[in-house]
Design a protein around this motif. Sequence first.
Motif, short mmCIF file in Angstrom:
data_model
loop_
_atom_site.label_atom_id
_atom_site.label_comp_id
_atom_site.label_asym_id
_atom_site.label_seq_id
_atom_site.Cartn_x
_atom_site.Cartn_y
_atom_site.Cartn_z
N VAL A 130 7.22 -62.25 -69.53
CA VAL A 130 8.22 -62.84 -68.82
C VAL A 130 9.10 -61.90 -68.00
O VAL A 130 9.80 -62.21 -67.04
N CYS A 131 8.99 -60.56 -67.90
CA CYS A 131 9.69 -59.59 -67.32
C CYS A 131 8.80 -58.90 -66.25
O CYS A 131 7.64 -58.93 -66.21
N VAL A 132 9.69 -58.38 -65.28
CA VAL A 132 9.07 -57.75 -64.20
C VAL A 132 8.34 -56.21 -64.82
O VAL A 132 8.98 -55.68 -65.83
N ASN A 133 7.01 -55.97 -64.32
CA ASN A 133 6.53 -55.09 -64.84
C ASN A 133 6.24 -53.55 -64.40
O ASN A 133 5.82 -52.75 -64.92
N ASP A 134 6.93 -53.51 -63.08
CA ASP A 134 6.93 -52.19 -62.39
C ASP A 134 8.22 -51.76 -61.99
O ASP A 134 8.29 -50.92 -61.09
N SER A 135 9.56 -52.28 -62.45
CA SER A 135 10.58 -52.08 -62.06
C SER A 135 11.58 -52.03 -63.13
O SER A 135 11.54 -53.39 -63.99
N PHE A 136 12.28 -50.99 -63.51
CA PHE A 136 13.37 -51.05 -64.60
C PHE A 136 14.67 -50.52 -64.20
O PHE A 136 14.73 -49.69 -63.46
N ILE A 137 15.71 -50.72 -65.11
CA ILE A 137 16.85 -50.07 -64.77
C ILE A 137 17.34 -49.53 -66.37
O ILE A 137 17.19 -49.78 -67.43
N VAL A 138 17.86 -48.11 -65.84
CA VAL A 138 18.56 -47.22 -66.77
C VAL A 138 19.90 -47.43 -66.56
O VAL A 138 20.73 -47.17 -65.51
N ALA A 139 20.84 -47.82 -67.70
CA ALA A 139 22.12 -48.17 -67.41
C ALA A 139 22.92 -46.95 -68.16
O ALA A 139 22.59 -46.88 -69.68
N GLY A 140 23.71 -46.29 -67.51
CA GLY A 140 24.42 -45.15 -68.22
C GLY A 140 25.94 -45.49 -68.21
O GLY A 140 26.48 -45.76 -67.33
N TYR A 141 26.46 -45.09 -69.59
CA TYR A 141 27.85 -45.27 -69.88
C TYR A 141 28.64 -44.30 -69.94
O TYR A 141 29.70 -43.95 -70.07
N THR A 142 27.77 -42.87 -69.44
CA THR A 142 28.44 -41.52 -69.64
C THR A 142 27.94 -40.67 -68.21
O THR A 142 27.07 -41.05 -67.66
N ASN A 143 28.72 -39.64 -67.97
CA ASN A 143 28.17 -38.94 -66.99
C ASN A 143 26.84 -38.24 -66.93
O ASN A 143 26.45 -38.02 -68.06
N PRO A 144 26.07 -38.48 -66.02
CA PRO A 144 24.44 -37.93 -66.15
C PRO A 144 24.47 -36.58 -66.38
O PRO A 144 23.51 -35.90 -67.02
N ALA A 145 25.59 -35.72 -66.22
CA ALA A 145 25.48 -34.33 -66.59
C ALA A 145 25.84 -34.05 -68.26
O ALA A 145 25.77 -33.05 -68.65
N HIS A 146 26.46 -35.19 -68.78
CA HIS A 146 26.87 -34.97 -70.25
C HIS A 146 25.80 -34.66 -71.29
O HIS A 146 24.65 -35.43 -70.89
N SER A 147 25.92 -33.89 -72.33
CA SER A 147 24.65 -33.69 -73.12
C SER A 147 24.39 -34.62 -74.08
O SER A 147 23.27 -34.82 -74.55
N HIS A 148 25.34 -35.59 -74.31
CA HIS A 148 25.24 -36.66 -75.20
C HIS A 148 25.40 -38.13 -74.29
O HIS A 148 26.36 -38.88 -74.62
N ARG A 149 24.51 -38.41 -73.58
CA ARG A 149 24.68 -39.53 -72.78
C ARG A 149 24.42 -40.85 -73.51
O ARG A 149 23.48 -40.89 -74.55
N GLN A 150 25.10 -41.87 -73.09
CA GLN A 150 24.92 -43.23 -73.66
C GLN A 150 24.12 -44.08 -72.61
O GLN A 150 24.63 -44.24 -71.35
N ASN A 151 22.72 -44.33 -73.01
CA ASN A 151 22.00 -45.29 -72.09
C ASN A 151 21.44 -46.58 -72.79
O ASN A 151 21.28 -46.66 -73.72
N GLU A 152 21.12 -47.24 -71.91
CA GLU A 152 20.24 -48.51 -72.13
C GLU A 152 19.15 -48.72 -71.21
O GLU A 152 19.13 -47.98 -69.97
N ILE A 153 17.87 -49.37 -71.55
CA ILE A 153 17.00 -49.68 -70.82
C ILE A 153 17.07 -51.13 -70.56
O ILE A 153 17.19 -51.97 -71.62
N TRP A 154 16.95 -51.75 -69.30
CA TRP A 154 16.97 -53.08 -68.92
C TRP A 154 15.72 -53.59 -68.37
O TRP A 154 15.40 -52.95 -67.57
N PHE A 155 15.12 -54.64 -68.85
CA PHE A 155 14.22 -55.16 -68.48
C PHE A 155 14.44 -56.53 -67.61
O PHE A 155 15.38 -57.27 -68.23
N LEU A 156 13.84 -56.73 -66.50
CA LEU A 156 14.41 -57.79 -65.62
C LEU A 156 13.43 -59.18 -65.72
O LEU A 156 12.35 -58.89 -65.73
N GLU A 157 14.03 -60.13 -66.33
CA GLU A 157 13.30 -61.34 -66.29
C GLU A 157 12.75 -61.62 -64.95
O GLU A 157 13.60 -61.75 -63.83
N ARG A 158 11.49 -62.29 -64.88
CA ARG A 158 11.01 -62.64 -63.75
C ARG A 158 11.69 -63.93 -63.25
O ARG A 158 12.16 -64.91 -64.04
N ARG A 159 11.91 -64.15 -61.84
CA ARG A 159 12.71 -65.30 -61.50
C ARG A 159 11.43 -66.46 -61.18
O ARG A 159 10.41 -66.15 -60.93
#
Length: 206
Positions: free
Chosen positions: A177-206
Amino acid sequence: LAEPIQQLTSNNQGRSSREHVPFTLLAHKEKCGEVLFEKRHYEKGHWACITMREDTYEQSICYGFMRIMRYICQQNSLDDYLGMTLPIVTVVRTDENHSVISHDVTVAYYLPAEHQAQPPQPHDSDIIVEVWPASVVYTRIIASFAVFPVAFTGPTNEVTIIDQINAMAELLDSPGVCVNDSFIVAGYTNPAHSHRQNEIWFLERR
């Protein structure tokens, strides 16, 4: 750049000044009392985006992030600080087997609510303000009681992103049900931070 970077780095201070990208929780999947992933609906909105093509994913997100930060701080048509929103997201593209990440990485920032109707234009010609359509995403999280509902912490690179994509794909009941070749990494902290908070998002096909 000090104010938005401090907001992204601080664990406690300044949290009230961070505007989160609004979403509606549609459903979640649990196992043994632990939330494995969430299904969310994000409304249509304006995002400022820049696509980077550096040698590594790490370089692309760091350089892209800094240019987006300059837009947020003052390099915009208002010549003013726009306000910080979370998460800052990166769009990554893979082959169908989820084994290789493309060098093209898009870093994107959600415009605060007060600027959604009339988005300030960037001075940087490589930053484009786009309207992203409403989307349904599936995101992997650690636990329902986490401060940030995130999939993983620490550095993000080609290996960790591929690992997280494959781990999320195994959790979904119907990955088709999700797009198979494009994903989103959602970052809640500075990319240079040593303990980043991240999510992986899968996009539902339209």
